[in-house]
Motif scaffolding. Structure first.
Motif, PDB file in Angstrom:
ATOM      1  N   ALA A   1      -1.195  -7.516  -5.472  1.00  0.00           N
ATOM      2  CA  ALA A   1      -2.100  -6.497  -6.015  1.00  0.00           C
ATOM      3  C   ALA A   1      -1.318  -5.288  -6.518  1.00  0.00           C
ATOM      4  CB  ALA A   1      -3.103  -6.073  -4.947  1.00  0.00           C
ATOM      5  N   THR A   2      -0.266  -4.918  -5.799  1.00  0.00           N
ATOM      6  CA  THR A   2       0.586  -3.808  -6.236  1.00  0.00           C
ATOM      7  C   THR A   2       1.197  -4.102  -7.596  1.00  0.00           C
ATOM      8  OG1 THR A   2       1.111  -3.168  -3.957  1.00  0.00           O
ATOM      9  CG2 THR A   2       2.659  -2.486  -5.666  1.00  0.00           C
ATOM     10  N   ILE A   3       1.725  -5.311  -7.760  1.00  0.00           N
ATOM     11  CA  ILE A   3       2.348  -5.691  -9.027  1.00  0.00           C
ATOM     12  C   ILE A   3       1.304  -5.745 -10.141  1.00  0.00           C
ATOM     13  CG2 ILE A   3       3.482  -7.580 -10.242  1.00  0.00           C
ATOM     14  CD1 ILE A   3       5.363  -6.036  -8.472  1.00  0.00           C
ATOM     15  N   ALA A   4       0.147  -6.335  -9.870  1.00  0.00           N
ATOM     16  CA  ALA A   4      -0.897  -6.431 -10.888  1.00  0.00           C
ATOM     17  C   ALA A   4      -1.354  -5.046 -11.336  1.00  0.00           C
ATOM     18  CB  ALA A   4      -2.081  -7.233 -10.348  1.00  0.00           C
ATOM     19  N   ALA A   5      -1.579  -4.153 -10.383  1.00  0.00           N
ATOM     20  CA  ALA A   5      -2.042  -2.809 -10.723  1.00  0.00           C
ATOM     21  C   ALA A   5      -0.957  -2.015 -11.438  1.00  0.00           C
ATOM     22  CB  ALA A   5      -2.494  -2.079  -9.462  1.00  0.00           C
ATOM     23  N   ASN A   6       0.295  -2.203 -11.034  1.00  0.00           N
ATOM     24  CA  ASN A   6       1.390  -1.524 -11.722  1.00  0.00           C
ATOM     25  C   ASN A   6       1.483  -1.992 -13.172  1.00  0.00           C
ATOM     26  OD1 ASN A   6       3.771   0.229 -11.691  1.00  0.00           O
ATOM     27  ND2 ASN A   6       4.934  -1.663 -11.924  1.00  0.00           N
ATOM     28  N   PHE A   7       1.278  -3.285 -13.389  1.00  0.00           N
ATOM     29  CA  PHE A   7       1.268  -3.813 -14.757  1.00  0.00           C
ATOM     30  C   PHE A   7       0.139  -3.172 -15.562  1.00  0.00           C
ATOM     31  CE2 PHE A   7      -0.179  -6.784 -17.993  1.00  0.00           C
ATOM     32  CZ  PHE A   7       1.008  -7.076 -18.658  1.00  0.00           C
ATOM     33  N   ALA A   8      -1.059  -3.126 -14.986  1.00  0.00           N
ATOM     34  CA  ALA A   8      -2.209  -2.572 -15.706  1.00  0.00           C
ATOM     35  C   ALA A   8      -2.025  -1.092 -16.002  1.00  0.00           C
ATOM     36  CB  ALA A   8      -3.479  -2.792 -14.890  1.00  0.00           C
ATOM     37  N   TRP A   9      -1.423  -0.363 -15.070  1.00  0.00           N
ATOM     38  CA  TRP A   9      -1.162   1.065 -15.273  1.00  0.00           C
ATOM     39  C   TRP A   9      -0.246   1.282 -16.471  1.00  0.00           C
ATOM     40  CZ3 TRP A   9       2.918   3.957 -11.927  1.00  0.00           C
ATOM     41  CH2 TRP A   9       2.993   5.292 -12.315  1.00  0.00           C
ATOM     42  N   ASN A  10       0.728   0.421 -16.643  1.00  0.00           N
ATOM     43  CA  ASN A  10       1.726   0.604 -17.690  1.00  0.00           C
ATOM     44  C   ASN A  10       1.417  -0.131 -18.987  1.00  0.00           C
ATOM     45  OD1 ASN A  10       4.335   2.072 -16.569  1.00  0.00           O
ATOM     46  ND2 ASN A  10       3.511   0.831 -14.910  1.00  0.00           N
ATOM     47  N   ALA A  11       0.499  -1.081 -18.946  1.00  0.00           N
ATOM     48  CA  ALA A  11       0.372  -1.984 -20.086  1.00  0.00           C
ATOM     49  C   ALA A  11      -0.839  -1.729 -20.970  1.00  0.00           C
ATOM     50  CB  ALA A  11       0.333  -3.431 -19.584  1.00  0.00           C
ATOM     51  N   ALA A  12      -1.909  -1.189 -20.467  1.00  0.00           N
ATOM     52  CA  ALA A  12      -3.192  -1.105 -21.179  1.00  0.00           C
ATOM     53  C   ALA A  12      -3.775  -2.501 -21.304  1.00  0.00           C
ATOM     54  CB  ALA A  12      -3.060  -0.457 -22.548  1.00  0.00           C
ATOM     55  N   ILE A  13      -4.823  -2.765 -20.533  1.00  0.00           N
ATOM     56  CA  ILE A  13      -5.398  -4.105 -20.471  1.00  0.00           C
ATOM     57  C   ILE A  13      -6.865  -4.127 -20.882  1.00  0.00           C
ATOM     58  CG2 ILE A  13      -3.781  -4.844 -18.687  1.00  0.00           C
ATOM     59  CD1 ILE A  13      -6.083  -4.494 -16.655  1.00  0.00           C
ATOM     60  N   GLY A  14      -7.398  -2.992 -21.302  1.00  0.00           N
ATOM     61  CA  GLY A  14      -8.778  -2.959 -21.759  1.00  0.00           C
ATOM     62  C   GLY A  14      -9.784  -2.537 -20.713  1.00  0.00           C
ATOM     63  N   ILE A  15      -9.352  -2.300 -19.472  1.00  0.00           N
ATOM     64  CA  ILE A  15     -10.224  -1.777 -18.420  1.00  0.00           C
ATOM     65  C   ILE A  15      -9.467  -0.686 -17.679  1.00  0.00           C
ATOM     66  CG2 ILE A  15     -11.588  -3.886 -18.121  1.00  0.00           C
ATOM     67  CD1 ILE A  15      -9.845  -4.544 -15.678  1.00  0.00           C
ATOM     68  N   LEU A  16     -10.203   0.212 -17.033  1.00  0.00           N
ATOM     69  CA  LEU A  16      -9.582   1.309 -16.294  1.00  0.00           C
ATOM     70  C   LEU A  16      -9.674   1.126 -14.783  1.00  0.00           C
ATOM     71  CD1 LEU A  16     -10.617   4.450 -18.396  1.00  0.00           C
ATOM     72  CD2 LEU A  16      -8.614   2.967 -18.627  1.00  0.00           C
ATOM     73  N   ASN A  17     -10.467   0.192 -14.320  1.00  0.00           N
ATOM     74  CA  ASN A  17     -10.567  -0.140 -12.894  1.00  0.00           C
ATOM     75  C   ASN A  17     -10.932  -1.608 -12.767  1.00  0.00           C
ATOM     76  OD1 ASN A  17     -11.782   2.907 -13.042  1.00  0.00           O
ATOM     77  ND2 ASN A  17     -10.546   2.622 -11.200  1.00  0.00           N
ATOM     78  N   ASP A  18     -10.718  -2.173 -11.588  1.00  0.00           N
ATOM     79  CA  ASP A  18     -11.044  -3.580 -11.369  1.00  0.00           C
ATOM     80  C   ASP A  18     -11.605  -3.770  -9.960  1.00  0.00           C
ATOM     81  OD1 ASP A  18     -11.313  -6.289 -11.334  1.00  0.00           O
ATOM     82  OD2 ASP A  18      -9.195  -6.750 -11.663  1.00  0.00           O
TER      83      ASP A  18
ATOM     84  N   ALA B   1      -1.669  -0.119  -3.334  1.00  0.00           N
ATOM     85  CA  ALA B   1      -2.554  -0.986  -2.557  1.00  0.00           C
ATOM     86  C   ALA B   1      -2.536  -0.629  -1.078  1.00  0.00           C
ATOM     87  CB  ALA B   1      -2.146  -2.446  -2.745  1.00  0.00           C
ATOM     88  N   VAL B   2      -1.464   0.007  -0.604  1.00  0.00           N
ATOM     89  CA  VAL B   2      -1.386   0.399   0.803  1.00  0.00           C
ATOM     90  C   VAL B   2      -2.509   1.374   1.146  1.00  0.00           C
ATOM     91  CG1 VAL B   2      -0.004   1.665   2.502  1.00  0.00           C
ATOM     92  CG2 VAL B   2       1.082  -0.029   1.023  1.00  0.00           C
ATOM     93  N   ALA B   3      -2.739   2.345   0.279  1.00  0.00           N
ATOM     94  CA  ALA B   3      -3.794   3.328   0.532  1.00  0.00           C
ATOM     95  C   ALA B   3      -5.165   2.662   0.568  1.00  0.00           C
ATOM     96  CB  ALA B   3      -3.758   4.411  -0.545  1.00  0.00           C
ATOM     97  N   ILE B   4      -5.413   1.723  -0.357  1.00  0.00           N
ATOM     98  CA  ILE B   4      -6.692   1.007  -0.374  1.00  0.00           C
ATOM     99  C   ILE B   4      -6.883   0.242   0.935  1.00  0.00           C
ATOM    100  CG2 ILE B   4      -8.018  -0.811  -1.518  1.00  0.00           C
ATOM    101  CD1 ILE B   4      -7.833   1.598  -3.242  1.00  0.00           C
ATOM    102  N   ALA B   5      -5.838  -0.460   1.363  1.00  0.00           N
ATOM    103  CA  ALA B   5      -5.930  -1.248   2.590  1.00  0.00           C
ATOM    104  C   ALA B   5      -6.185  -0.357   3.797  1.00  0.00           C
ATOM    105  CB  ALA B   5      -4.649  -2.058   2.782  1.00  0.00           C
ATOM    106  N   ALA B   6      -5.450   0.743   3.903  1.00  0.00           N
ATOM    107  CA  ALA B   6      -5.604   1.633   5.052  1.00  0.00           C
ATOM    108  C   ALA B   6      -7.013   2.208   5.122  1.00  0.00           C
ATOM    109  CB  ALA B   6      -4.577   2.759   4.972  1.00  0.00           C
ATOM    110  N   ALA B   7      -7.543   2.609   3.979  1.00  0.00           N
ATOM    111  CA  ALA B   7      -8.873   3.217   3.955  1.00  0.00           C
ATOM    112  C   ALA B   7      -9.961   2.227   4.320  1.00  0.00           C
ATOM    113  CB  ALA B   7      -9.142   3.802   2.574  1.00  0.00           C
ATOM    114  N   ASN B   8      -9.706   0.930   4.132  1.00  0.00           N
ATOM    115  CA  ASN B   8     -10.749  -0.070   4.331  1.00  0.00           C
ATOM    116  C   ASN B   8     -10.558  -0.929   5.573  1.00  0.00           C
ATOM    117  OD1 ASN B   8     -12.761  -0.167   1.915  1.00  0.00           O
ATOM    118  ND2 ASN B   8     -10.758   0.280   1.015  1.00  0.00           N
ATOM    119  N   LEU B   9      -9.604  -0.578   6.423  1.00  0.00           N
ATOM    120  CA  LEU B   9      -9.511  -1.250   7.713  1.00  0.00           C
ATOM    121  C   LEU B   9     -10.766  -0.958   8.532  1.00  0.00           C
ATOM    122  CD1 LEU B   9      -5.763  -0.525   8.523  1.00  0.00           C
ATOM    123  CD2 LEU B   9      -6.787  -2.807   8.322  1.00  0.00           C
TER     124      LEU B   9
END
Length: 659
Positions: free
Chosen positions: A67-84, A204-212
């Protein structure tokens, strides 16, 4: 532009299907941009599918890594959406057993303690300054957690936290596992009344921690990357933006309910930075004429490129031609390329100074601040205004969306903006000609910025954000509305692509994810990369193109040849060396094969080629064990994914580490 402006208006699109001026002036068609966006989206979806596979395998660590790699790619690449929401759901599901309730929010805590979470805190960059200034101005005790710190923590952050009575926790240094980081971060959250997330878009660490599972405090998501993709919907009880356009994007494109949105202007120091040198010393050191008016601009090179047809270099050249009394200092880009050309063309009048951690120390000895163009630089603009400099931004709404403008509270008056290039040049010429006008405009900028970004006004806004976080329901992905795409959003996606890449070419996964490769590890990195190769192209040979130093790396070559001989899906391509005879190179290869008990018939696909490979992917491997480990893992992944008989993709190998 008022807060109620629609997305269609804010993106500058005149009607459905009509090209904007920006598309015409850039010479890039909408269809070319859309093809690249689609290619980037296919790569992103392939990365998300890898995360989904590890979720099914009940492997939370690899879910977080993928998830970290996927989100890092989307942050740098422009994929047509701003959240997933789909990817965020995978992260939350990976750390909660099926049927486990979502965390409960305790809004009654009153320990006087706030936890600030940053992915990385650095000397350069506005979001780090925002965090430590927030801590300095808050009366509560502040602790800081860092999830991907790769350099020393700035002294300003350490000092701000220490003065508040809190501590800094570098989770990267303490835990090699993202899952362990998430558990430790959640433990730190238990002590806080409020958590403020200043995290990078891929965290993704922050997302995981917040949702434990269990009870957590309210979470404020500080939206410092408001223009792009980010992870955060599943943890943001409140999203706070530092400019109105960020809130509009959240509502109209991200689908975040209005009750979760707030505005907190960037906090700036009320006292300007001290001058690094006197005006006379600066002029003498750089050779600036004594009667010259000094303008300064601070921005990263990416904000100055001709993303929408015209870049800052062209504007600067015309400005220096039209206003002979002006000298321009540019902080950020090094004195190379077009900036070197400008220095040669305008000696002693244009200076590219490179990156400076104390750029604000120049403001007291300068006369005018020019905002970056075409992409504004918000924090530097505000700091210049506090120093009393007249500020001017060139904003052309018919060419691009107002997302790319600063729109900072306190600097929205037309006094600080020019709506056309002609007006911009005239306004700067007038400022250069009149010290009185510069003083009047500078005082006005300082007064309005201080009112919005410092003192009791800012503190009252902060308390309102804290109160809102305690009042609203907890974050819920199900409450995020699905926003139907509009022509204006499609146009914005094209702009974002051009900003990210400087062109409409698809974004190479391997370039973006090099900084995170060591975190991910060889096997998962190979799996992720293979997934993107499959998304981009289905028929292309997997060839290891070795660098020109290959005869000097005997042990490495022996392993590469052995790997090639045992895997029919791999080809090894050796370049001809300058000045070397073909027979001599062939003799070296045959000698190496002989050590392995191989010959020309049993070695597999090995060749010596003078020409560069055609249609080769731009991945390069070092002559290291890690490089070959990665290549072996990648080849196995590709063989698993390919139908029988299909050739595999080409790789280049020489000097850039990927594993």
């Amino acid at each position: 532009m008022n807060d109620g402006a629609t997305t269609e208006k804010s993106t500058g699109e005149k009607s459905t299907g009509e090209k904007t001026t920006g598309e015409k002036s850039s010479g890039i068609s909408a269809s070319a941009a859309d093809r690249s966006l689609a290619a980037n989206r296919a790569c992103y979806d392939a990365l998300v599918d890898v995360a989904a596979g590890h979720l099914l395998a009940a492997d939370p660590e690899n879910v977080l890594l993928a998830a970290t790699i996927a989100a890092n790619f989307a942050w740098n690449a422009a994929i047509g959406i701003l959240n997933d929401p789909r990817l965020e759901s995978m992260i939350t599901d990976s750390v909660r057993a099926p049927g486990t309730a979502a965390p409960q929010v305790d809004r009654s805590r009153s320990n006087g303690r706030v936890l600030h979470v940053l992915t990385h805190c650095g000397d350069i960059g506005g979001h780090s300054r925002l965090a430590w200034r927030w801590i300095q101005r808050d009366t509560r005790r502040a602790d800081v957690a860092l999830t991907h710190q790769t350099s020393a923590v700035p002294a300003e952050m350490l000092s701000a936290v220490a003065r508040s009575g809190g501590g800094v926790h570098d989770l990267t240094a303490a835990y090699g596992s993202l899952l362990e980081q998430a558990y430790e971060l959640r433990r730190l959250m238990e002590r806080a009344d409020i958590v403020v997330m200043h995290t990078h878009p891929f965290d993704a660490v922050a997302i995981a921690a917040a949702n434990l599972p269990g009870v957590r405090p309210p979470i404020i998501f500080e939206n410092h990357a408001d223009h792009t993709y980010w992870l955060g919907l599943s943890m943001a009880d409140v999203v706070t933006d530092n400019r109105p356009i960020g809130g509009r994007l959240c509502a109209e494109v991200r689908g975040i309910p209005a009750q979760r949105l707030s505005l907190l202007p960037l906090s700036v120091d009320a006292q300007p930075a001290s001058a690094g040198s006197s005006r006379g010393e600066l002029r003498a050191r750089l050779g600036i004429p004594a009667d010259s008016v000094i303008a300064v601009c601070v921005a990263g090179a990416g904000k100055l490129r001709p993303v929408f047809g015209t870049g800052f270099a062209e504007i600067a050249a015309e400005l220096l031609e039209r206003v002979p009394a002006l000298t321009l200092l540019l902080v950020g880009p090094p004195a190379q390329g077009e900036w070197r050309d400008l220095m040669d063309r305008f000696p002693n009048r244009f200076f590219a100074l490179g990156l400076l951690s104390d750029a604000a120390s120049l403001y007291p000895v300068c006369d005018i601040y020019l905002d970056a163009y075409p992409i504004s630089s918000g924090t530097a603009l505000l700091e210049a205004a506090v120093a009393g400099l007249p500020t001017l931004s060139l904003q052309e709404p018919e060419k691009y969306s107002d997302v790319w403008t600063a729109e900072s509270p306190g600097l929205t008056d037309p006094l600080h903006r020019a709506g056309s290039r002609g007006e911009y040049l005239e306004r700067i010429a007038a400022l250069a000609a009149s010290a009185k006008l510069r003083r009047q405009h500078g005082e006005a900028a300082r007064r309005t910025v201080l009112a919005a970004h410092t003192g009791s006004g800012w503190s009252q806004r902060l308390e309102a954000v804290y109160a809102q976080a305690r009042r609203v329901p907890s974050a819920d992905l199900a409450a995020v509305s699905q926003v139907e795409p509009t022509p204006a959003q499609a146009q914005y996606n094209r702009e974002l692509l051009r900003f990210m890449r400087g062109s409409d070419e698809p974004t190479p996964f391997e370039r973006i994810n090099l900084p995170l490769a060591q975190v991910v590890g060889t096997r998962l990195h190979a799996e992720l990369f293979a997934a993107t190769i499959g998304a981009r192209r289905s028929r292309s040979p997997l060839t290891l193109r070795v660098g020109p130093q290959w005869p000097q790396h005997r042990a490495w070559m022996l392993r590469a040849l052995r790997l090639c001989s045992t895997n029919p899906g791999i080809a090894l391509s050796l370049p001809v060396l300058e000045g070397a005879e073909d027979e001599a190179l062939l003799a070296i290869v045959l000698e190496l094969l002989g050590e392995l008990g191989l010959d020309g018939d049993s070695c597999g696909n090995v060749s010596i080629e003078a020409d560069e490979l055609v249609d080769a992917l731009a991945l390069r491997l070092q002559f290291t064990a890690n490089g070959l480990d990665f290549f072996a893992a990648l080849s196995n992944q590709l063989l698993r994914r390919q139908p029988v008989g299909d050739p595999a993709p080409t790789l280049l190998a020489d000097s850039v580490a990927v594993a």
